[in-house]
Design an enzyme around this catalytic site. Structure first.
Site, short mmCIF file in Angstrom:
data_model
loop_
_atom_site.label_atom_id
_atom_site.label_comp_id
_atom_site.label_asym_id
_atom_site.label_seq_id
_atom_site.Cartn_x
_atom_site.Cartn_y
_atom_site.Cartn_z
CE1 TYR A 177 -2.83 6.29 13.96
CE2 TYR A 177 -2.30 8.17 12.55
CZ TYR A 177 -2.33 7.57 13.80
OH TYR A 177 -1.83 8.25 14.89
CG ASP A 194 -2.10 -0.93 1.06
OD1 ASP A 194 -2.46 -1.25 -0.08
OD2 ASP A 194 -2.67 -1.34 2.09
CB ALA A 228 -9.50 4.93 -0.13
#
Length: 255
Positions: free
Chosen positions: A157, A44, A152
């Site tokens: 986090y 990612d 998204a």
């Protein structure tokens, strides 16, 4: 969509060099500027870096997961990569625009695909005031920090901080405190994507705060304004049987 011209980008220091070499042998790749699709091999983080680098070209991105979680990536399937790209479905993302003013009066602007976060710089908790669309919604939040996540980014986090996961087409943002001390039981807010969110840092001398937009960090901030951008969009391509919506639903059930 015509996707015959494919560019391949990756981290040359990747530990998955053998997989990258196999992918390189599959096809004659073109330069990024000439591509119909940009294939990113990695995790990612690698995808986010390349989105920031190339989003101005308005070319779709197709991620191939060589990392660990790879939430925004497609599974590594070397034999079928080219077919999967041709049959993929697109999800459109709108980044956040962060405008941060530091204690010296300098203005810093940055885009975020996942989230904008503010967090304490010292051992003392940060204190800040929250406005939404110019209206004060919280006079004082005492916490390690806070973040605003896109759909998204809501499973990254934001989820670890206790925030909600947002469906991709929800047109919402998630405002989540990080280790809130006061009010202790406040878990954040779900806001429309059209909202303008402002954090005003209180007592910047004693309780300094930094701000980040994805991986771009700015120090000693006194205010941060965050809003979604409608004039910029990113297309991510996903295998037809492995869409981002499916992943968001699965993540909410511990998948």
């Amino acid at each position: 969509m015509n996707m015959n011209k494919i560019a391949l980008v990756y981290n040359e220091n990747s530990k998955s060099s053998s997989s990258i070499e196999e992918i390189k042998k599959l096809y004659t790749y073109c330069d990024v500027e000439d591509a119909d699709v940009i294939m990113v091999a990695g995790g990612d983080g690698e995808l986010l870096h390349n989105i920031h680098r190339y989003m101005h070209l308005n070319i779709p991105f197709y991620g191939v997961n060589l990392g660990s979680l790879g939430f925004l990536m497609n599974p590594l399937d070397i034999k079928n990569i080219l077919q999967n790209i041709q049959e993929s479905t697109a999800s459109t993302l709108n980044p956040l625009l962060m405008q941060a003013e530091d204690v010296d009066g300098q203005i810093h602007k940055a885009l975020a695909i996942n989230e904008v976060s503010i967090f304490r710089k010292t051992n003392q908790a940060a204190k800040f005031r929250i406005e939404v669309n110019g209206v004060e919604r919280m006079s004082e939040l005492v916490a390690d920090g806070a973040l605003v996540a896109t759909p998204a980014g809501s499973s990254a986090y934001n989820l670890s901080a206790g925030g909600h996961i947002l469906p991709l087409e929800s047109n919402m943002l998630c405002l989540t405190p990080i280790c809130s001390f006061r009010p202790r039981r406040w878990h954040g807010a779900l806001l429309p994507s059209s909202a303008s969110i402002k954090f005003e840092i209180l007592n910047t001398n004693k309780r300094p705060v930094n701000a980040t937009a994805d991986f771009q960090e700015f120090s000693n901030i006194k205010s941060v304004t965050i809003k979604s951008t409608n004039d910029k969009s990113i297309k991510l391509l996903f295998n037809k049987n492995h869409t981002l919506e499916d992943r968001i639903i699965k993540e909410q059930f511990g998948g």
